[in-house]
Design a protein around this motif. Structure first.
Motif, PDB file in Angstrom:
ATOM      1  N   THR A 242       0.686  -1.503   0.050  1.00 19.83           N
ATOM      2  CA  THR A 242       0.082  -0.058   0.236  1.00 19.83           C
ATOM      3  C   THR A 242       1.057   1.537   0.047  1.00 19.83           C
ATOM      4  O   THR A 242       0.579   2.608  -0.802  1.00 19.83           O
ATOM      5  CB  THR A 242      -0.708   0.273   1.667  1.00 19.83           C
TER       6      THR A 242
ATOM      7  N   ASP B 238       0.580   3.810  -2.731  1.00 21.87           N
ATOM      8  CA  ASP B 238      -0.012   5.468  -2.592  1.00 21.87           C
ATOM      9  C   ASP B 238       1.496   6.029  -3.607  1.00 21.87           C
ATOM     10  O   ASP B 238       0.999   7.449  -4.017  1.00 21.87           O
ATOM     11  CB  ASP B 238       0.907   5.858  -0.996  1.00 21.87           C
TER      12      ASP B 238
ATOM     13  N   GLU C 102       0.174   6.815  -6.946  1.00 18.15           N
ATOM     14  CA  GLU C 102      -1.024   7.523  -6.769  1.00 18.15           C
ATOM     15  C   GLU C 102      -2.244   6.542  -7.204  1.00 18.15           C
ATOM     16  O   GLU C 102      -3.667   6.775  -8.095  1.00 18.15           O
ATOM     17  CB  GLU C 102      -1.397   9.090  -7.568  1.00 18.15           C
TER      18      GLU C 102
ATOM     19  N   SER D 192      -4.701   4.396  -5.650  1.00 18.94           N
ATOM     20  CA  SER D 192      -6.456   4.397  -4.615  1.00 18.94           C
ATOM     21  C   SER D 192      -6.274   2.648  -4.414  1.00 18.94           C
ATOM     22  O   SER D 192      -6.864   2.054  -5.041  1.00 18.94           O
ATOM     23  CB  SER D 192      -7.616   5.489  -5.441  1.00 18.94           C
ATOM     24  N   TRP D 193      -6.586   2.740  -2.512  1.00 16.04           N
ATOM     25  CA  TRP D 193      -6.417   1.339  -2.835  1.00 16.04           C
ATOM     26  C   TRP D 193      -8.038   1.595  -1.756  1.00 16.04           C
ATOM     27  O   TRP D 193      -7.744   2.730  -0.612  1.00 16.04           O
ATOM     28  CB  TRP D 193      -5.761   1.031  -2.013  1.00 16.04           C
ATOM     29  N   LYS D 194      -7.926   0.454  -0.689  1.00 17.04           N
ATOM     30  CA  LYS D 194      -9.025   0.112   0.043  1.00 17.04           C
ATOM     31  C   LYS D 194      -8.937  -0.958   1.199  1.00 17.04           C
ATOM     32  O   LYS D 194      -8.383  -2.138   0.352  1.00 17.04           O
ATOM     33  CB  LYS D 194     -10.809   0.993   0.072  1.00 17.04           C
TER      34      LYS D 194
ATOM     35  N   ARG E  90     -11.105   1.907  -7.691  1.00 20.19           N
ATOM     36  CA  ARG E  90     -11.777   2.936  -8.364  1.00 20.19           C
ATOM     37  C   ARG E  90     -11.033   2.425 -10.099  1.00 20.19           C
ATOM     38  O   ARG E  90     -10.095   1.844 -10.319  1.00 20.19           O
ATOM     39  CB  ARG E  90     -11.162   4.125  -7.827  1.00 20.19           C
TER      40      ARG E  90
ATOM     41  N   SER F 227      -7.446   4.434 -10.739  1.00 20.97           N
ATOM     42  CA  SER F 227      -6.801   3.589 -10.525  1.00 20.97           C
ATOM     43  C   SER F 227      -7.028   2.837 -11.441  1.00 20.97           C
ATOM     44  O   SER F 227      -5.485   1.605 -10.835  1.00 20.97           O
ATOM     45  CB  SER F 227      -6.978   3.125  -9.380  1.00 20.97           C
TER      46      SER F 227
END
Length: 248
Positions: free
Chosen positions: A211, A215, A218, A220-222, A233, A236
């Protein structure tokens, strides 16, 4: 004269339970030579005593580091003469196996690489006295049960080649898949599908390395659940498709 990597490869095949006849047929080396190496193996001085230093190819090393942290291990030779780097590659992804072999060859051009077929996967294997120098994360026990941290020189390589590292992690412990949900459209509930990248690893440290690198590029992750990181997303996923792509 056979070089040290060729001799080690032949002995490794014998140690897997293969007969001298079958190893001789596969390698083209005589049974007498293989039998003699079981009694006495004279290492080449330059390989036996000299650390070859940093990776020969930083791009390949960053990718190989991702593979190692996901599905790799280092184990000592039973005779205490060196170490085996092993990366497990599922039969479902022949392209991955080839990429793994190429990465090892680029990182250490002077040593041999071979694949030992298992049930459902191949173990891409390479022998050297110095693999722990390139992968200092090697230690007794499972990776998720001990701390995993990169050395400063490793972090510099990952920072310079972040996509290679991400690609290695995805190719080992990740996938590109299609997820689905439902939405109400004009009063009617309809199924909606979308692609996403999924990464699963029991080690919190390895997930953090993944992760942190996302970052930096750039993406996006969760956190999908306790052990899974999701990239869903649209922008991404498109970026990951361009730089990583699905396993093959």
């Amino acid at each position: 004269m056979y070089d040290i990597s060729t001799r080690k490869r032949a002995l490794a095949l014998v140690e897997q339970g293969r007969s001298l006849n079958s190893v001789s047929r596969e390698t083209g080396i005589s049974r007498a030579a293989i039998r003699s190496w079981q009694d006495r193996l004279e290492p080449l001085p330059s390989i036996a005593t000299t650390d070859p230093g940093p990776p020969a190819d930083d791009h390949a090393y960053s990718y190989l580091l991702g593979l190692y942290l996901g599905d790799g291990c280092i184990s000592a030779h039973p005779r205490g003469t060196g170490y085996y780097l092993r990366i497990a590659c599922a039969d479902a992804w022949p392209g991955l196996l080839q990429l793994c072999r190429e990465a090892i060859t680029k990182v250490r051009p002077d040593i041999g690489v071979y694949a030992l077929q298992k049930e459902g996967y191949a173990m891409v294997t390479s022998y050297s006295r110095h693999w722990p120098n390139l992968f200092p994360q090697h230690a007794p026990g499972k990776k998720h049960e001990r701390q995993i941290a990169l050395e400063p020189w490793q972090q510099d390589i990952v920072d310079t080649h972040p996509w290679d590292f991400i690609r290695g992690l995805i190719h080992s412990d990740g996938c590109r898949s299609t997820n689905w949900t439902t939405r109400v459209v004009a009063g009617e509930r309809k199924r909606y599908e979308y692609p996403r990248y999924f990464f699963t690893n029991l080690s919190a440290d390895i997930r953090q390395l993944y992760t942190d690198t996302l970052d930096k590029v750039e993406v996006s992750w969760k956190q999908a659940n306790a052990y899974n990181i999701s990239v869903a997303r649209k922008a991404s996923v498109a970026l990951m498709d361009t730089r990583v792509g699905p396993k093959h």
